[in-house]
Design a protein around this motif. Structure first.
Motif, short mmCIF file in Angstrom:
data_model
loop_
_atom_site.label_atom_id
_atom_site.label_comp_id
_atom_site.label_asym_id
_atom_site.label_seq_id
_atom_site.Cartn_x
_atom_site.Cartn_y
_atom_site.Cartn_z
N LEU A 15 0.64 -1.06 -0.04
CA LEU A 15 -0.04 0.10 0.09
C LEU A 15 0.87 1.32 -0.07
O LEU A 15 0.64 2.30 -0.81
CB LEU A 15 -0.95 -0.25 1.24
CG LEU A 15 -1.64 1.27 1.61
CD1 LEU A 15 -2.69 1.44 0.54
CD2 LEU A 15 -2.38 1.27 2.93
N GLY A 16 1.87 1.17 0.97
CA GLY A 16 2.76 2.11 0.86
C GLY A 16 3.38 2.48 -0.51
O GLY A 16 3.71 3.76 -0.77
N ARG A 17 4.12 1.61 -0.92
CA ARG A 17 4.67 1.63 -2.23
C ARG A 17 3.88 2.10 -3.19
O ARG A 17 4.27 2.88 -4.22
CB ARG A 17 5.02 -0.06 -2.68
CG ARG A 17 6.01 -0.61 -1.77
CD ARG A 17 7.64 -0.22 -2.17
NE ARG A 17 8.52 -0.97 -1.52
CZ ARG A 17 9.77 -1.08 -1.48
NH1 ARG A 17 10.25 0.03 -2.14
NH2 ARG A 17 10.72 -1.95 -0.87
N GLU A 18 2.54 1.58 -3.40
CA GLU A 18 1.86 2.29 -4.59
C GLU A 18 1.14 3.55 -4.23
O GLU A 18 1.12 4.48 -5.41
CB GLU A 18 0.53 1.30 -4.50
CG GLU A 18 -0.52 1.73 -5.80
CD GLU A 18 -0.11 1.79 -6.97
OE1 GLU A 18 -0.77 2.48 -7.95
OE2 GLU A 18 1.17 1.38 -7.41
N LEU A 19 1.10 3.94 -3.10
CA LEU A 19 0.78 5.42 -2.74
C LEU A 19 1.75 6.32 -3.15
O LEU A 19 1.56 7.50 -3.64
CB LEU A 19 0.21 5.38 -1.24
CG LEU A 19 -0.28 6.79 -0.77
CD1 LEU A 19 -1.43 7.19 -1.60
CD2 LEU A 19 -0.50 6.93 0.54
N ASP A 20 3.13 5.99 -2.48
CA ASP A 20 4.15 6.75 -3.17
C ASP A 20 4.16 6.97 -4.82
O ASP A 20 4.54 7.84 -5.37
CB ASP A 20 5.42 6.31 -2.65
CG ASP A 20 6.77 6.98 -3.06
OD1 ASP A 20 6.82 7.95 -2.82
OD2 ASP A 20 7.39 6.12 -3.59
N ARG A 21 4.00 5.84 -5.48
CA ARG A 21 4.19 5.91 -6.80
C ARG A 21 2.96 6.81 -7.14
O ARG A 21 3.15 7.61 -8.21
CB ARG A 21 3.89 4.60 -7.40
CG ARG A 21 4.18 4.34 -9.07
CD ARG A 21 3.51 3.13 -9.57
NE ARG A 21 2.19 3.27 -9.48
CZ ARG A 21 1.24 3.76 -10.44
NH1 ARG A 21 1.67 4.64 -11.36
NH2 ARG A 21 -0.04 3.73 -10.13
N GLN A 22 1.90 6.74 -6.95
CA GLN A 22 0.75 7.63 -7.24
C GLN A 22 0.93 8.95 -7.03
O GLN A 22 0.70 9.93 -7.66
CB GLN A 22 -0.71 7.31 -6.63
CG GLN A 22 -1.17 5.92 -7.13
CD GLN A 22 -2.53 5.54 -6.82
OE1 GLN A 22 -3.16 6.44 -6.20
NE2 GLN A 22 -2.83 4.32 -6.60
N LEU A 23 1.80 9.15 -5.76
CA LEU A 23 2.03 10.57 -5.65
C LEU A 23 3.43 11.22 -6.21
O LEU A 23 3.86 12.16 -5.96
CB LEU A 23 2.10 10.64 -3.98
CG LEU A 23 1.05 10.44 -3.18
CD1 LEU A 23 1.46 10.29 -1.56
CD2 LEU A 23 0.04 11.89 -3.13
N ALA A 24 4.10 10.20 -6.99
CA ALA A 24 5.11 10.62 -7.58
C ALA A 24 6.14 10.99 -6.68
O ALA A 24 7.00 11.89 -7.03
CB ALA A 24 5.05 11.65 -8.64
N GLY A 25 6.47 10.60 -5.68
CA GLY A 25 7.53 10.78 -4.60
C GLY A 25 7.34 12.16 -4.17
O GLY A 25 8.44 12.60 -3.70
N ALA A 26 6.17 12.80 -3.84
CA ALA A 26 6.06 14.24 -3.67
C ALA A 26 6.15 14.46 -2.07
O ALA A 26 6.48 15.51 -1.53
CB ALA A 26 4.77 14.53 -4.09
N LEU A 27 6.01 13.23 -1.42
CA LEU A 27 5.97 13.58 -0.08
C LEU A 27 6.24 12.20 0.68
O LEU A 27 6.59 11.19 -0.04
CB LEU A 27 4.56 14.02 0.43
CG LEU A 27 3.25 13.22 0.15
CD1 LEU A 27 3.27 11.94 1.41
CD2 LEU A 27 2.19 13.85 0.19
N PRO A 28 6.70 12.31 1.90
CA PRO A 28 7.11 11.18 2.72
C PRO A 28 6.06 10.18 2.71
O PRO A 28 4.99 10.23 3.45
CB PRO A 28 7.80 11.60 4.03
CG PRO A 28 7.93 13.00 3.77
CD PRO A 28 6.77 13.42 3.01
N VAL A 29 6.40 8.76 2.53
CA VAL A 29 5.32 7.75 2.95
C VAL A 29 6.39 6.69 3.51
O VAL A 29 7.05 6.11 2.97
CB VAL A 29 4.77 7.19 1.54
CG1 VAL A 29 3.80 6.02 1.92
CG2 VAL A 29 3.91 8.09 0.66
N ILE A 30 5.98 6.63 4.91
CA ILE A 30 6.85 5.83 5.63
C ILE A 30 6.01 4.65 6.10
O ILE A 30 4.99 4.82 6.88
CB ILE A 30 7.16 6.67 6.86
CG1 ILE A 30 7.99 7.94 6.60
CG2 ILE A 30 8.24 5.71 7.93
CD1 ILE A 30 7.98 9.05 7.66
#
Length: 324
Positions: free
Chosen positions: A196-211
């Motif tokens: 979930l964290g991996r995909e959320l980060d992909r959708q956000l294009a690395g724009a914010l921390p997903v920890i």
């Protein structure tokens, strides 16, 4: 000052993190299972020094997607930005030989630990985007990784080809097999959290921390919270396990220590680097843990599977809400 939403803040490390954050002046929105739990949590935080305006509790039973959707709708109606979204709640039913079903007919470990959090992340993303230096924190676990000590005990996490999830509500295991194991269901759900964290980060294009992070083995002394189902089904066995793990083997982490780690992940500038990261509070010797960045399992780094898990979960959520 950060505006923070937390799931699972009524007990354990979530409650301890909420207490620390409130004492530091951060306004909190807490999603609680029932009105009674919300009132108890709020009273506990106020007694610890929080102000009345700092703590807002909303009812969201994470086992019920309709309840989660309702809470999200209320928050969206208020349109107050979020600076941190903390997906911390979870449950485990170790030793259970048969699945328990959510109101939408979904195996409850997956419903609570994964689906509810994906729904929250999806619905509240506009509030997070409007926040100041926002971040997402997801409480996962090292048991998602078969190479870790906890991950090797019993059946290892493995989502297979997601064929269970493809079949829709009523699946027993995400991988499609019909033999239920409560411990395996928990491990699989924690692997889902990492993805979930991996995909959320992909959708956000690395724009914010997903920890995503692992707090280690934390066994609260309270009968409520994370281990409540295990205590109900096997109180003597759970008490013996807790005593041996905590007091003899000394492999557990304390609630105050893990709660402090969670509070730091939410607010400390040291964790503000954009993009996905995984942190683990690993046992290095009896009584001593070391918190550091770590690698996930290979399956937890599979971006194709992360995207497919998100897509299938989104479809399941949509169908469940439409038919409920």
């Amino acid at each position: 000052m950060k505006r923070i939403l937390i799931t699972g803040a009524s007990s354990g490390i979530g409650l301890e993190a909420a207490r620390l954050l409130a004492c530091s002046g951060h306004p909190l929105t807490l999603l609680c299972r029932t009105p009674e739990r919300g009132e108890q949590t709020r009273a506990h935080l106020l007694a610890g020094g929080a102000t009345s305006s700092q703590v807002t509790c909303r009812v969201a039973d994470l086992a019920d997607l309709r309840s989660v959707q309702s809470a999200c709708d209320q928050l969206l109606d208020r349109s107050e930005p979020l600076d941190a979204l903390v997906l911390n709640a979870g449950q485990q039913r170790a030793g259970a030989a048969a699945p328990v079903w959510s109101p939408q007919g979904i195996e409850i470990t997956f419903a609570v630990n994964q689906l509810a959090h994906q729904l929250i992340a999806t619905r509240l993303l506009p509030l997070l985007r409007a926040g100041s230096q926002p971040r997402v924190v997801i409480t996962a676990s090292d048991v998602h990784n078969p190479a870790t000590g906890g991950g090797r005990v019993g059946q290892s996490a493995d989502l297979g080809d997601l064929s269970g999830l493809r079949a829709g509500a009523g699946f027993v295991r995400v991988d499609g097999h019909d033999r239920f194991d409560g411990d395996r269901a928990y491990k699989d759900s924690k692997l889902c959290n990492v993805l979930l964290g991996r995909e959320l980060d992909r959708q956000l294009a690395g724009a914010l921390p997903v920890i995503a992070w692992s707090p280690g083995l934390v066994i609260p002394r309270s009968p409520e919270g994370f281990f409540r189902h295990n205590r109900q089904s096997n109180p003597l066995g759970m008490a013996l396990f807790a005593a041996v793990a905590r007091d003899v083997l000394r492999v557990t982490e304390s609630v105050p220590s893990a709660g402090r780690l969670l509070a730091d992940l939410i607010t400390d500038p040291g964790y503000a680097q954009a993009g996905f990261s995984y942190w683990s509070n690993r046992l290095v010797r009896p009584g001593v843990h070391r918190f550091s960045a770590a690698q996930t399992s290979a399956e937890g780094a599979d971006m194709k599977k992360a995207g497919e898990l998100w897509r299938l979960s989104e479809a399941l959520i949509r169908r469940a809400l439409a038919s409920d």
